[in-house]
Motif scaffolding. Structure first.
Motif, mmCIF file in Angstrom:
data_model
loop_
_atom_site.group_PDB
_atom_site.id
_atom_site.type_symbol
_atom_site.label_atom_id
_atom_site.label_comp_id
_atom_site.label_asym_id
_atom_site.label_seq_id
_atom_site.Cartn_x
_atom_site.Cartn_y
_atom_site.Cartn_z
ATOM 1 N N MET A 28 12.703 -34.300 23.237
ATOM 2 C CA MET A 28 13.510 -33.670 24.258
ATOM 3 C C MET A 28 12.653 -32.816 25.180
ATOM 4 S SD MET A 28 16.906 -31.339 24.044
ATOM 5 C CE MET A 28 16.226 -29.923 23.265
ATOM 6 N N SER A 29 11.406 -32.603 24.856
ATOM 7 C CA SER A 29 10.583 -31.687 25.638
ATOM 8 C C SER A 29 10.536 -32.075 27.113
ATOM 9 C CB SER A 29 9.177 -31.611 25.054
ATOM 10 O OG SER A 29 8.573 -32.892 25.091
ATOM 11 N N GLY A 30 10.483 -33.368 27.450
ATOM 12 C CA GLY A 30 10.451 -33.785 28.843
ATOM 13 C C GLY A 30 11.787 -33.634 29.525
ATOM 14 N N LEU A 31 12.839 -33.726 28.764
ATOM 15 C CA LEU A 31 14.177 -33.613 29.316
ATOM 16 C C LEU A 31 14.522 -32.166 29.671
ATOM 17 C CD1 LEU A 31 16.736 -35.207 29.961
ATOM 18 C CD2 LEU A 31 17.421 -34.948 27.576
ATOM 19 N N ALA A 32 14.092 -31.229 28.868
ATOM 20 C CA ALA A 32 14.436 -29.821 29.079
ATOM 21 C C ALA A 32 13.987 -29.294 30.444
ATOM 22 C CB ALA A 32 13.876 -28.964 27.953
ATOM 23 N N PRO A 33 12.738 -29.521 30.886
ATOM 24 C CA PRO A 33 12.342 -29.021 32.217
ATOM 25 C C PRO A 33 13.159 -29.644 33.351
ATOM 26 C CG PRO A 33 10.392 -29.609 30.946
ATOM 27 C CD PRO A 33 11.595 -30.085 30.167
ATOM 28 N N LEU A 34 13.520 -30.897 33.214
ATOM 29 C CA LEU A 34 14.339 -31.556 34.227
ATOM 30 C C LEU A 34 15.706 -30.888 34.316
ATOM 31 C CD1 LEU A 34 15.040 -33.861 36.207
ATOM 32 C CD2 LEU A 34 15.710 -35.204 34.205
ATOM 33 N N LEU A 35 16.354 -30.720 33.187
ATOM 34 C CA LEU A 35 17.698 -30.144 33.163
ATOM 35 C C LEU A 35 17.706 -28.683 33.602
ATOM 36 C CD1 LEU A 35 19.001 -31.752 29.860
ATOM 37 C CD2 LEU A 35 19.495 -32.474 32.216
ATOM 38 N N ALA A 36 16.584 -27.994 33.383
ATOM 39 C CA ALA A 36 16.485 -26.585 33.762
ATOM 40 C C ALA A 36 16.049 -26.402 35.214
ATOM 41 C CB ALA A 36 15.508 -25.871 32.830
ATOM 42 N N GLY A 37 15.750 -27.488 35.906
ATOM 43 C CA GLY A 37 15.348 -27.399 37.306
ATOM 44 C C GLY A 37 13.874 -27.122 37.519
ATOM 45 N N ARG A 38 13.080 -27.227 36.452
ATOM 46 C CA ARG A 38 11.639 -26.996 36.584
ATOM 47 C C ARG A 38 10.867 -28.287 36.883
ATOM 48 N NH1 ARG A 38 12.910 -24.104 31.958
ATOM 49 N NH2 ARG A 38 11.742 -25.556 30.674
ATOM 50 N N GLU A 39 11.533 -29.407 36.798
ATOM 51 C CA GLU A 39 10.950 -30.720 37.111
ATOM 52 C C GLU A 39 11.756 -31.301 38.261
ATOM 53 O OE1 GLU A 39 8.317 -33.499 37.041
ATOM 54 O OE2 GLU A 39 8.321 -32.416 35.132
ATOM 55 N N ARG A 40 11.067 -31.769 39.278
ATOM 56 C CA ARG A 40 11.760 -32.349 40.444
ATOM 57 C C ARG A 40 12.463 -33.637 40.030
ATOM 58 N NH1 ARG A 40 12.680 -32.002 45.549
ATOM 59 N NH2 ARG A 40 12.466 -33.742 46.988
ATOM 60 N N PRO A 41 13.726 -33.799 40.420
ATOM 61 C CA PRO A 41 14.457 -35.018 40.057
ATOM 62 C C PRO A 41 13.764 -36.266 40.594
ATOM 63 C CG PRO A 41 15.943 -33.369 40.952
ATOM 64 C CD PRO A 41 14.553 -32.866 41.181
ATOM 65 N N ASP A 42 13.775 -37.319 39.779
ATOM 66 C CA ASP A 42 13.163 -38.587 40.154
ATOM 67 C C ASP A 42 13.643 -39.645 39.174
ATOM 68 O OD1 ASP A 42 11.565 -40.434 41.500
ATOM 69 O OD2 ASP A 42 9.810 -39.147 41.506
ATOM 70 N N VAL A 43 12.919 -40.748 39.123
ATOM 71 C CA VAL A 43 13.178 -41.827 38.170
ATOM 72 C C VAL A 43 11.936 -41.953 37.310
ATOM 73 C CG1 VAL A 43 13.698 -44.272 37.892
ATOM 74 C CG2 VAL A 43 14.667 -43.013 39.831
ATOM 75 N N TRP A 44 12.128 -41.931 36.003
ATOM 76 C CA TRP A 44 11.019 -42.027 35.059
ATOM 77 C C TRP A 44 11.342 -43.002 33.944
ATOM 78 C CZ3 TRP A 44 13.056 -37.162 36.278
ATOM 79 C CH2 TRP A 44 12.226 -36.318 37.015
ATOM 80 N N THR A 45 10.298 -43.414 33.231
ATOM 81 C CA THR A 45 10.515 -44.055 31.943
ATOM 82 C C THR A 45 10.564 -42.939 30.911
ATOM 83 O OG1 THR A 45 8.144 -44.387 31.550
ATOM 84 C CG2 THR A 45 9.371 -46.194 32.608
ATOM 85 N N TRP A 46 11.271 -43.196 29.831
ATOM 86 C CA TRP A 46 11.441 -42.177 28.789
ATOM 87 C C TRP A 46 11.396 -42.869 27.446
ATOM 88 C CZ3 TRP A 46 16.446 -39.679 26.781
ATOM 89 C CH2 TRP A 46 16.187 -38.450 26.160
#
Length: 140
Positions: free
Chosen positions: A1-19
């Motif tokens: 979940m570590s990569g998901l948390a920054p996205l949901l918190a607004g610390r990662e710019r929204p985009d399209v990624w593989t997960w």
């Protein structure tokens, strides 16, 4: 979940990624909704071409009945999303391999929507194995 948390918190710019996460969908939903986002799950295991994708996307996003099941309508209705939304696109690899041209169109539309600053936040995670796609980064 570590990569998901920054996205949901607004610390990662929204985009399209593989997960690469194998987190159960119900757990992903719980985490995403706790952050105030909506989760849309699209399972690519049930289609392999653009027609199947467009039909499945219409159902997953609960697009209105007048949804034309074409890429212009898909893009327009993504713009109508009113809340922060995460698309979890499971088993995307079959579509990417079977219908490379239309997967490319799909990816372009998702990226354009994710990068819009004038609309509610939108991001997409392509989960599971798939072909190498230039410019498609992984989120951990």
């Amino acid at each position: 979940m570590s990569g998901l948390a920054p996205l949901l918190a607004g610390r990662e710019r929204p985009d399209v990624w593989t997960w690469g996460s194998n987190m159960r969908v119900d757990v992903v939903r719980e985490v995403v909704e706790a952050a105030g986002w909506d989760l849309v799950v699209l399972d690519g295991a049930f289609f392999g071409d653009r027609t199947g994708f467009l039909a499945a996307a219409g159902e997953a996003f609960a697009f209105p009945e007048h949804y034309g099941a074409n890429f212009d309508a898909f893009a327009d209705l993504l713009d109508d999303i009113a809340r922060p939304t995460l698309l979890l696109f499971d088993a995307w690899g079959a579509y990417a391999r079977e219908d490379e041209k239309w997967f490319g169109v799909t990816l372009r539309i998702l990226r354009e929507r994710a990068r819009r600053d004038d609309l509610p936040v939108f991001a997409a995670l392509l989960r599971g194995p798939g072909p190498d796609v230039p410019g498609l980064a992984a989120i951990d």
